[in-house]
Design a protein around this motif. Structure first.
Motif, PDB file in Angstrom:
ATOM      1  N   ARG A  12      38.867  41.561  42.601  1.00  0.00           N
ATOM      2  CA  ARG A  12      38.066  41.006  43.697  1.00  0.00           C
ATOM      3  C   ARG A  12      38.935  40.755  44.926  1.00  0.00           C
ATOM      4  NH1 ARG A  12      36.587  36.699  41.355  1.00  0.00           N
ATOM      5  NH2 ARG A  12      35.153  37.848  40.027  1.00  0.00           N
ATOM      6  N   LEU A  13      40.139  40.229  44.709  1.00  0.00           N
ATOM      7  CA  LEU A  13      41.059  40.005  45.828  1.00  0.00           C
ATOM      8  C   LEU A  13      41.422  41.330  46.499  1.00  0.00           C
ATOM      9  CD1 LEU A  13      43.490  37.345  44.308  1.00  0.00           C
ATOM     10  CD2 LEU A  13      41.786  36.981  46.101  1.00  0.00           C
ATOM     11  N   ARG A  14      41.651  42.369  45.696  1.00  0.00           N
ATOM     12  CA  ARG A  14      41.985  43.676  46.262  1.00  0.00           C
ATOM     13  C   ARG A  14      40.817  44.232  47.082  1.00  0.00           C
ATOM     14  NH1 ARG A  14      43.188  45.945  41.909  1.00  0.00           N
ATOM     15  NH2 ARG A  14      45.395  45.422  41.929  1.00  0.00           N
ATOM     16  N   ARG A  15      39.588  44.074  46.554  1.00  0.00           N
ATOM     17  CA  ARG A  15      38.410  44.561  47.291  1.00  0.00           C
ATOM     18  C   ARG A  15      38.245  43.817  48.612  1.00  0.00           C
ATOM     19  NH1 ARG A  15      36.081  44.565  42.129  1.00  0.00           N
ATOM     20  NH2 ARG A  15      35.006  42.589  42.526  1.00  0.00           N
ATOM     21  N   LEU A  16      38.426  42.490  48.592  1.00  0.00           N
ATOM     22  CA  LEU A  16      38.299  41.705  49.826  1.00  0.00           C
ATOM     23  C   LEU A  16      39.333  42.144  50.859  1.00  0.00           C
ATOM     24  CD1 LEU A  16      37.717  38.155  48.304  1.00  0.00           C
ATOM     25  CD2 LEU A  16      36.132  39.376  49.803  1.00  0.00           C
ATOM     26  N   ARG A  17      40.550  42.372  50.396  1.00  0.00           N
ATOM     27  CA  ARG A  17      41.621  42.776  51.322  1.00  0.00           C
ATOM     28  C   ARG A  17      41.366  44.162  51.905  1.00  0.00           C
ATOM     29  NH1 ARG A  17      45.977  45.789  50.536  1.00  0.00           N
ATOM     30  NH2 ARG A  17      45.904  45.666  48.260  1.00  0.00           N
ATOM     31  N   THR A  18      41.032  45.124  51.033  1.00  0.00           N
ATOM     32  CA  THR A  18      40.840  46.493  51.524  1.00  0.00           C
ATOM     33  C   THR A  18      39.583  46.607  52.387  1.00  0.00           C
ATOM     34  OG1 THR A  18      39.747  47.086  49.438  1.00  0.00           O
ATOM     35  CG2 THR A  18      42.104  47.548  49.611  1.00  0.00           C
ATOM     36  N   ALA A  19      38.558  45.796  52.085  1.00  0.00           N
ATOM     37  CA  ALA A  19      37.344  45.816  52.905  1.00  0.00           C
ATOM     38  C   ALA A  19      37.633  45.346  54.325  1.00  0.00           C
ATOM     39  CB  ALA A  19      36.265  44.938  52.274  1.00  0.00           C
ATOM     40  N   ARG A  40      51.043  40.471  42.511  1.00  0.00           N
ATOM     41  CA  ARG A  40      50.854  40.023  41.134  1.00  0.00           C
ATOM     42  C   ARG A  40      49.486  39.357  40.940  1.00  0.00           C
ATOM     43  NH1 ARG A  40      55.111  36.294  39.461  1.00  0.00           N
ATOM     44  NH2 ARG A  40      55.595  36.006  41.650  1.00  0.00           N
ATOM     45  N   LEU A  41      48.980  38.670  41.982  1.00  0.00           N
ATOM     46  CA  LEU A  41      47.630  38.112  41.896  1.00  0.00           C
ATOM     47  C   LEU A  41      46.601  39.228  41.750  1.00  0.00           C
ATOM     48  CD1 LEU A  41      47.641  35.275  44.599  1.00  0.00           C
ATOM     49  CD2 LEU A  41      47.206  34.986  42.150  1.00  0.00           C
ATOM     50  N   GLU A  42      46.767  40.288  42.546  1.00  0.00           N
ATOM     51  CA  GLU A  42      45.808  41.390  42.512  1.00  0.00           C
ATOM     52  C   GLU A  42      45.898  42.189  41.212  1.00  0.00           C
ATOM     53  OE1 GLU A  42      45.898  43.877  45.957  1.00  0.00           O
ATOM     54  OE2 GLU A  42      45.254  42.276  47.311  1.00  0.00           O
ATOM     55  N   SER A  43      47.069  42.255  40.611  1.00  0.00           N
ATOM     56  CA  SER A  43      47.233  43.026  39.369  1.00  0.00           C
ATOM     57  C   SER A  43      46.953  42.189  38.129  1.00  0.00           C
ATOM     58  CB  SER A  43      48.654  43.599  39.294  1.00  0.00           C
ATOM     59  OG  SER A  43      49.597  42.543  39.128  1.00  0.00           O
ATOM     60  N   GLY A  44      46.767  40.875  38.307  1.00  0.00           N
ATOM     61  CA  GLY A  44      46.517  39.995  37.171  1.00  0.00           C
ATOM     62  C   GLY A  44      47.792  39.467  36.535  1.00  0.00           C
ATOM     63  N   GLY A  45      48.942  39.759  37.152  1.00  0.00           N
ATOM     64  CA  GLY A  45      50.216  39.310  36.605  1.00  0.00           C
ATOM     65  C   GLY A  45      50.591  37.898  36.997  1.00  0.00           C
ATOM     66  N   ARG A  46      49.804  37.276  37.856  1.00  0.00           N
ATOM     67  CA  ARG A  46      50.078  35.902  38.298  1.00  0.00           C
ATOM     68  C   ARG A  46      48.806  35.083  38.174  1.00  0.00           C
ATOM     69  NH1 ARG A  46      53.643  33.091  42.177  1.00  0.00           N
ATOM     70  NH2 ARG A  46      52.936  30.944  41.986  1.00  0.00           N
ATOM     71  N   ARG A  47      48.896  33.938  37.546  1.00  0.00           N
ATOM     72  CA  ARG A  47      47.744  33.039  37.405  1.00  0.00           C
ATOM     73  C   ARG A  47      47.463  32.379  38.752  1.00  0.00           C
ATOM     74  NH1 ARG A  47      43.325  32.037  34.341  1.00  0.00           N
ATOM     75  NH2 ARG A  47      42.839  29.830  34.230  1.00  0.00           N
ATOM     76  N   ALA A  48      46.205  32.391  39.160  1.00  0.00           N
ATOM     77  CA  ALA A  48      45.825  31.812  40.447  1.00  0.00           C
ATOM     78  C   ALA A  48      45.848  30.288  40.378  1.00  0.00           C
ATOM     79  CB  ALA A  48      44.440  32.293  40.844  1.00  0.00           C
ATOM     80  N   THR A  49      46.298  29.660  41.463  1.00  0.00           N
ATOM     81  CA  THR A  49      46.241  28.207  41.609  1.00  0.00           C
ATOM     82  C   THR A  49      45.511  27.894  42.909  1.00  0.00           C
ATOM     83  OG1 THR A  49      48.309  28.077  42.850  1.00  0.00           O
ATOM     84  CG2 THR A  49      48.461  27.943  40.439  1.00  0.00           C
ATOM     85  N   LEU A  50      45.109  26.649  43.060  1.00  0.00           N
ATOM     86  CA  LEU A  50      44.396  26.243  44.274  1.00  0.00           C
ATOM     87  C   LEU A  50      45.248  26.468  45.510  1.00  0.00           C
ATOM     88  CD1 LEU A  50      41.786  25.025  45.300  1.00  0.00           C
ATOM     89  CD2 LEU A  50      42.784  22.761  44.995  1.00  0.00           C
TER      90      LEU A  50
END
Length: 198
Positions: A12-19, A40-50
Protein backbone atom coordinates in the motif's frame (compact mmCIF):
# COMPACT_ATOMS: atom_id res chain seq x y z
CA UNK A 1 -2.82 -12.80 10.72
CA UNK A 2 -5.77 -12.29 8.36
CA UNK A 3 -7.28 -9.34 10.19
CA UNK A 4 -3.99 -7.52 10.79
CA UNK A 5 -4.42 -4.06 9.19
CA UNK A 6 -0.63 -3.79 8.79
CA UNK A 7 -0.30 -7.05 6.84
CA UNK A 8 -0.55 -5.35 3.43
CA UNK A 9 1.02 -2.06 4.48
CA UNK A 10 4.19 -2.41 2.39
CA UNK A 11 2.46 -2.75 -1.00
CA UNK A 12 0.00 0.00 0.00
CA UNK A 13 2.86 2.38 0.81
CA UNK A 14 4.48 1.59 -2.54
CA UNK A 15 1.19 2.22 -4.40
CA UNK A 16 0.68 5.56 -2.60
CA UNK A 17 4.21 6.66 -3.44
CA UNK A 18 4.16 5.61 -7.09
CA UNK A 19 0.67 7.09 -7.60
CA UNK A 20 2.17 10.44 -6.58
CA UNK A 21 5.19 9.88 -8.83
CA UNK A 22 7.62 10.15 -5.91
CA UNK A 23 10.94 8.37 -5.46
CA UNK A 24 12.06 6.89 -2.15
CA UNK A 25 14.65 9.67 -1.99
CA UNK A 26 12.00 12.38 -2.42
CA UNK A 27 9.80 10.84 0.28
CA UNK A 28 12.87 10.62 2.52
CA UNK A 29 13.58 14.32 1.98
CA UNK A 30 10.00 15.25 2.90
CA UNK A 31 9.67 12.97 5.93
CA UNK A 32 13.20 12.87 7.33
CA UNK A 33 13.17 9.06 7.09
CA UNK A 34 16.10 7.24 5.50
CA UNK A 35 15.74 5.60 2.08
CA UNK A 36 16.69 2.24 3.61
CA UNK A 37 13.92 2.55 6.25
CA UNK A 38 11.36 3.47 3.58
CA UNK A 39 12.50 0.59 1.36
CA UNK A 40 12.22 -1.91 4.24
CA UNK A 41 8.74 -0.61 5.13
CA UNK A 42 7.61 -1.14 1.54
CA UNK A 43 9.15 -4.62 1.33
CA UNK A 44 7.76 -5.71 4.71
CA UNK A 45 11.23 -5.96 6.25
CA UNK A 46 10.54 -3.24 8.82
CA UNK A 47 7.67 -3.17 11.31
CA UNK A 48 5.71 0.08 11.08
CA UNK A 49 5.50 2.37 14.11
CA UNK A 50 3.46 5.51 14.70
CA UNK A 51 6.60 7.66 14.41
CA UNK A 52 7.17 6.25 10.92
CA UNK A 53 3.54 6.36 9.77
CA UNK A 54 2.70 9.93 10.84
CA UNK A 55 5.08 11.71 8.43
CA UNK A 56 4.15 9.28 5.63
CA UNK A 57 0.43 9.98 6.11
CA UNK A 58 1.17 13.71 5.88
CA UNK A 59 3.23 13.39 2.70
CA UNK A 60 0.69 11.12 1.00
CA UNK A 61 -2.26 13.27 2.14
CA UNK A 62 -4.18 10.43 3.79
CA UNK A 63 -5.41 9.68 7.29
CA UNK A 64 -3.68 7.05 9.42
CA UNK A 65 -6.79 4.85 9.09
CA UNK A 66 -6.51 5.02 5.30
CA UNK A 67 -2.78 4.39 5.43
CA UNK A 68 -3.26 1.10 7.32
CA UNK A 69 -6.59 0.31 5.59
CA UNK A 70 -8.54 0.19 8.84
CA UNK A 71 -12.12 -1.07 8.37
CA UNK A 72 -14.78 1.62 7.93
CA UNK A 73 -17.31 1.91 10.75
CA UNK A 74 -20.08 3.65 8.79
CA UNK A 75 -20.38 6.15 11.67
CA UNK A 76 -20.32 9.74 10.32
CA UNK A 77 -18.99 11.17 13.58
CA UNK A 78 -15.26 11.87 13.94
CA UNK A 79 -13.79 9.69 16.65
CA UNK A 80 -10.64 11.61 17.49
CA UNK A 81 -7.94 9.26 18.70
CA UNK A 82 -5.10 11.02 20.52
CA UNK A 83 -1.64 10.33 19.11
CA UNK A 84 1.43 10.46 21.33
CA UNK A 85 4.22 11.98 19.23
CA UNK A 86 6.74 14.81 19.07
CA UNK A 87 6.84 15.29 22.86
CA UNK A 88 3.11 15.64 23.40
CA UNK A 89 -0.40 14.59 22.45
CA UNK A 90 -1.93 15.35 19.04
CA UNK A 91 -5.70 15.06 18.50
CA UNK A 92 -6.84 15.08 14.83
CA UNK A 93 -9.90 17.33 14.48
CA UNK A 94 -10.67 16.47 10.85
CA UNK A 95 -11.11 13.12 9.15
CA UNK A 96 -10.63 14.03 5.51
CA UNK A 97 -8.04 12.16 3.43
CA UNK A 98 -6.24 15.17 1.99
CA UNK A 99 -6.17 18.93 1.83
CA UNK A 100 -6.20 21.19 4.86
CA UNK A 101 -6.38 19.32 8.18
CA UNK A 102 -6.81 20.54 11.77
CA UNK A 103 -5.20 19.26 14.97
CA UNK A 104 -5.16 20.08 18.67
CA UNK A 105 -1.74 19.75 20.33
CA UNK A 106 -0.88 19.47 24.01
CA UNK A 107 2.89 19.86 24.23
CA UNK A 108 4.79 18.84 27.33
CA UNK A 109 7.90 20.75 28.45
CA UNK A 110 11.04 19.25 26.94
CA UNK A 111 14.40 18.82 28.58
CA UNK A 112 16.44 19.73 25.49
CA UNK A 113 17.59 23.33 25.27
CA UNK A 114 18.51 23.44 21.57
CA UNK A 115 15.60 22.61 19.27
CA UNK A 116 16.03 20.47 16.16
CA UNK A 117 14.59 22.30 13.15
CA UNK A 118 12.46 20.38 10.66
CA UNK A 119 11.40 21.01 7.05
CA UNK A 120 8.69 19.44 4.87
CA UNK A 121 6.21 20.43 2.20
CA UNK A 122 3.17 22.37 3.34
CA UNK A 123 1.87 25.44 5.13
CA UNK A 124 0.97 25.63 8.83
CA UNK A 125 -1.19 27.93 10.92
CA UNK A 126 -0.85 27.85 14.74
CA UNK A 127 -3.19 29.32 17.39
CA UNK A 128 -2.14 29.21 21.05
CA UNK A 129 -4.97 28.30 23.44
CA UNK A 130 -3.00 28.14 26.70
CA UNK A 131 0.61 28.41 27.83
CA UNK A 132 3.58 29.99 26.06
CA UNK A 133 4.74 28.52 22.75
CA UNK A 134 8.29 28.97 21.52
CA UNK A 135 8.51 29.03 17.71
CA UNK A 136 11.87 28.86 15.96
CA UNK A 137 11.37 29.68 12.29
CA UNK A 138 14.46 30.21 10.17
CA UNK A 139 16.35 33.06 11.85
CA UNK A 140 13.38 34.04 14.04
CA UNK A 141 12.92 32.83 17.62
CA UNK A 142 9.63 34.08 19.10
CA UNK A 143 7.30 33.29 22.00
CA UNK A 144 3.52 33.25 21.47
CA UNK A 145 0.96 33.54 24.26
CA UNK A 146 -2.75 32.64 24.42
CA UNK A 147 -4.70 34.09 21.49
CA UNK A 148 -1.61 34.67 19.35
CA UNK A 149 -1.29 33.20 15.88
CA UNK A 150 1.59 32.30 13.56
CA UNK A 151 1.55 31.00 10.00
CA UNK A 152 4.48 29.83 7.91
CA UNK A 153 5.72 27.81 4.98
CA UNK A 154 6.92 24.50 6.44
CA UNK A 155 9.77 24.34 3.91
CA UNK A 156 11.44 26.95 6.17
CA UNK A 157 13.36 25.17 8.99
CA UNK A 158 11.07 25.28 12.03
CA UNK A 159 10.51 23.92 15.52
CA UNK A 160 7.95 24.66 18.21
CA UNK A 161 7.63 23.64 21.83
CA UNK A 162 7.12 24.97 25.34
CA UNK A 163 8.76 28.30 26.09
CA UNK A 164 8.97 27.48 29.81
CA UNK A 165 8.28 24.61 32.20
CA UNK A 166 4.51 24.70 31.62
CA UNK A 167 2.62 22.71 28.94
CA UNK A 168 1.17 24.41 25.86
CA UNK A 169 -2.23 23.82 24.26
CA UNK A 170 -2.64 24.95 20.66
CA UNK A 171 -4.56 24.39 17.46
CA UNK A 172 -2.81 23.82 14.16
CA UNK A 173 -4.16 23.84 10.62
CA UNK A 174 -1.88 22.15 8.13
CA UNK A 175 -2.04 22.13 4.34
CA UNK A 176 0.27 19.46 2.88
CA UNK A 177 0.31 21.05 -0.57
CA UNK A 178 0.96 24.56 0.69
CA UNK A 179 -2.67 25.64 1.09
CA UNK A 180 -2.94 28.80 3.16
CA UNK A 181 -5.58 29.82 5.65
CA UNK A 182 -8.02 32.42 4.38
CA UNK A 183 -9.81 34.45 7.03
CA UNK A 184 -12.45 37.01 6.09
CA UNK A 185 -12.03 40.01 8.39
CA UNK A 186 -15.46 41.51 7.73
CA UNK A 187 -18.61 40.62 5.82
CA UNK A 188 -18.88 41.64 2.19
CA UNK A 189 -20.67 44.91 1.55
CA UNK A 190 -24.22 44.40 0.34
CA UNK A 191 -25.13 45.74 -3.06
CA UNK A 192 -27.62 48.58 -3.21
CA UNK A 193 -30.42 46.45 -4.68
CA UNK A 194 -30.05 43.50 -2.28
CA UNK A 195 -33.11 42.50 -0.24
CA UNK A 196 -33.30 41.10 3.25
CA UNK A 197 -34.16 37.41 3.41
CA UNK A 198 -36.15 37.78 6.62
Amino acid sequence: MANDPLADLGPRLRRLRTARDLTLSQVGDETGLSVSTLSRLESGGRRATLELLLPLARVYGVTLDELVDAPATGDPRIHAKPIEAYGGTIVPLTNRPGGVRAFKHVIRPATRSVPDANTHEGYEWLYVLDGRLRLVLGEHDVVLGPGEVAEFDTRVPHWFGCADDQPVEMLSIFGPQGERMHVRAKPRARSAGAKDDG
